[in-house]
Design a protein around this motif. Structure first.
Motif, PDB file in Angstrom:
ATOM      1  N   ASN A  13       0.575  -1.272 -10.894  1.00 52.82           N
ATOM      2  CA  ASN A  13       1.469  -1.571 -12.013  1.00 52.82           C
ATOM      3  C   ASN A  13       0.891  -1.023 -13.312  1.00 52.82           C
ATOM      4  O   ASN A  13      -0.311  -1.143 -13.560  1.00 52.82           O
ATOM      5  CB  ASN A  13       1.650  -3.083 -12.149  1.00 52.82           C
ATOM      6  N   HIS A  56      -3.798  -9.632 -15.670  1.00 49.16           N
ATOM      7  CA  HIS A  56      -4.633 -10.447 -14.787  1.00 49.16           C
ATOM      8  C   HIS A  56      -5.421  -9.534 -13.855  1.00 49.16           C
ATOM      9  O   HIS A  56      -5.212  -8.320 -13.843  1.00 49.16           O
ATOM     10  CB  HIS A  56      -3.809 -11.489 -14.029  1.00 49.16           C
ATOM     11  N   ASP A  60      -3.782  -4.619  -8.066  1.00 49.53           N
ATOM     12  CA  ASP A  60      -2.624  -3.783  -8.399  1.00 49.53           C
ATOM     13  C   ASP A  60      -2.376  -3.707  -9.914  1.00 49.53           C
ATOM     14  O   ASP A  60      -1.446  -3.048 -10.368  1.00 49.53           O
ATOM     15  CB  ASP A  60      -1.353  -4.259  -7.658  1.00 49.53           C
ATOM     16  N   HIS A  61      -3.251  -4.362 -10.702  1.00 50.98           N
ATOM     17  CA  HIS A  61      -3.135  -4.321 -12.167  1.00 50.98           C
ATOM     18  C   HIS A  61      -4.369  -3.731 -12.850  1.00 50.98           C
ATOM     19  O   HIS A  61      -4.313  -3.384 -14.028  1.00 50.98           O
ATOM     20  CB  HIS A  61      -2.839  -5.722 -12.715  1.00 50.98           C
ATOM     21  N   ASP A 144       4.568 -11.105 -12.013  1.00 52.82           N
ATOM     22  CA  ASP A 144       3.468 -11.857 -11.410  1.00 52.82           C
ATOM     23  C   ASP A 144       3.483 -13.315 -11.852  1.00 52.82           C
ATOM     24  O   ASP A 144       2.588 -13.790 -12.561  1.00 52.82           O
ATOM     25  CB  ASP A 144       2.108 -11.198 -11.700  1.00 52.82           C
ATOM     26  N   HIS A 192       4.912 -15.126  -6.483  1.00 49.16           N
ATOM     27  CA  HIS A 192       5.741 -14.085  -7.097  1.00 49.16           C
ATOM     28  C   HIS A 192       7.191 -14.537  -7.201  1.00 49.16           C
ATOM     29  O   HIS A 192       7.664 -15.344  -6.410  1.00 49.16           O
ATOM     30  CB  HIS A 192       5.646 -12.806  -6.268  1.00 49.16           C
ATOM     31  N   HIS A 217       8.173  -4.875  -9.955  1.00 49.88           N
ATOM     32  CA  HIS A 217       7.248  -5.474  -8.976  1.00 49.88           C
ATOM     33  C   HIS A 217       7.971  -5.876  -7.692  1.00 49.88           C
ATOM     34  O   HIS A 217       7.672  -6.901  -7.087  1.00 49.88           O
ATOM     35  CB  HIS A 217       6.537  -6.683  -9.604  1.00 49.88           C
TER      36      HIS A 217
HETATM   37 ZN   LIG Z   1       0.924  -7.759  -9.159  1.00 51.52          ZN
END
Ligand SMILES: [Zn+2]
Ligand SMILES: [Zn+2]
Length: 263
Positions: A13, A56, A60-61, A144, A192, A217
């Motif tokens: 992301n 966070h 994936d971030h 998220d 999520h 997402h």
């Molecule tokens: Zn995520």
């Protein structure tokens, strides 16, 4: 203000926001090389970036955070608990310019852009959504989170553009081959956002003023772009039938939007 999504989903992301005097990357979830390439593809020279802001610590971030921050030398805004959870090795930590720590509801100013972190319910150390405001234009980036609490809905009110999580369809998730524990995690109040909860928010708690809504997402296994989009459109049409929602609601593909949205 304009923004584009460089990547969206469990593979990575990153959202790029540009104003007259600032350019900020929210999350760096691809490799530094891939992020730089996607910025370049969007016609944005990576050297023009002002700062990186982290929501966070999930991979994936933050996958490309260390390498990108060191390569570009830009300040990184992150919550103290999130930074600890990164558990960066000394060599990956050295050379990063850490900015003043993020705290919920404490706006940070980058050029002409004000970013406000909003605490969200998610299974991470100190996860945030953000609103970004410049020249009286407001964008909210809300992904998220397991559900949308009242304080998040209040912060999102009045936004001109909204990037909103639509992670999974509950039936597809239930029927999927994911292990039971993972399904529980995703579907929990700290997981999520489902299409149902996204749609409930748009129907019950959203003021309907935005001129751009991007669903983001999405799970590639447990959702489908058209399912998410239809759920959003049904809610918005029911609440505000006079607006042309077809042209307002879009879905971010995993590879990003591929174009800018100007506000
Ligand atoms: Zn995520
Ligand atoms: Zn996460």
């Amino acid at each position: 203000m304009r923004f584009t999504i460089l990547a969206s989903g469990s593979a990575g992301n990153a959202t790029l926001i540009e104003t007259a005097r600032a350019a900020v990357l929210i999350d760096a979830g691809l490799s530094a090389r891939a992020l730089a390439q996607r910025m370049t593809d969007a016609g944005f020279p990576p050297a023009r970036l002002s700062a990186i802001v982290i929501t966070h610590e999930h991979a994936d971030h933050v996958g490309g955070l260390s390498a990108l921050a060191r390569r570009l030398g830009v300040p990184v805004f992150i919550a103290p608990a999130t930074r600890r959870q990164l558990r960066l090795k000394e060599k990956d930590e050295s050379g990063i310019r850490w900015a003043d720590p993020l705290a919920a509801e404490q706006p940070i100013i980058i050029g002409d852009l004000a970013l406000t972190p909003i605490a969200v319910p998610h299974d991470a150390a100190e996860p945030f959504a953000f609103t970004a405001t410049a020249a009286n234009v407001k964008l909210a980036v809300v992904t998220d989170l397991g559900y949308i609490p009242a304080h998040v809905a209040a912060r999102v009110a009045g936004c001109h553009a909204l990037v909103l999580e639509a992670n999974h369809d509950r039936d597809l998730l239930r029927a999927s081959a994911y292990p039971w524990a993972l399904k529980q995690r995703i579907a929990s109040r700290l997981g999520h956002l489902s299409n149902d909860e996204m749609a409930r928010f748009l129907r019950e708690d959203f003021d309907g003023n935005a001129s751009c809504i991007v669903l983001a997402h999405l799970s590639q296994r447990n959702n489908h772009p058209e399912l998410a989009r239809l759920a959003a459109l049904q809610s918005l049409r029911a609440r505000h039938p006079q607006r042309d929602w077809e042209s307002i609601v879009a879905v971010a593909p995993p590879a990003g939007l591929g174009s800018w949205r100007a506000l």
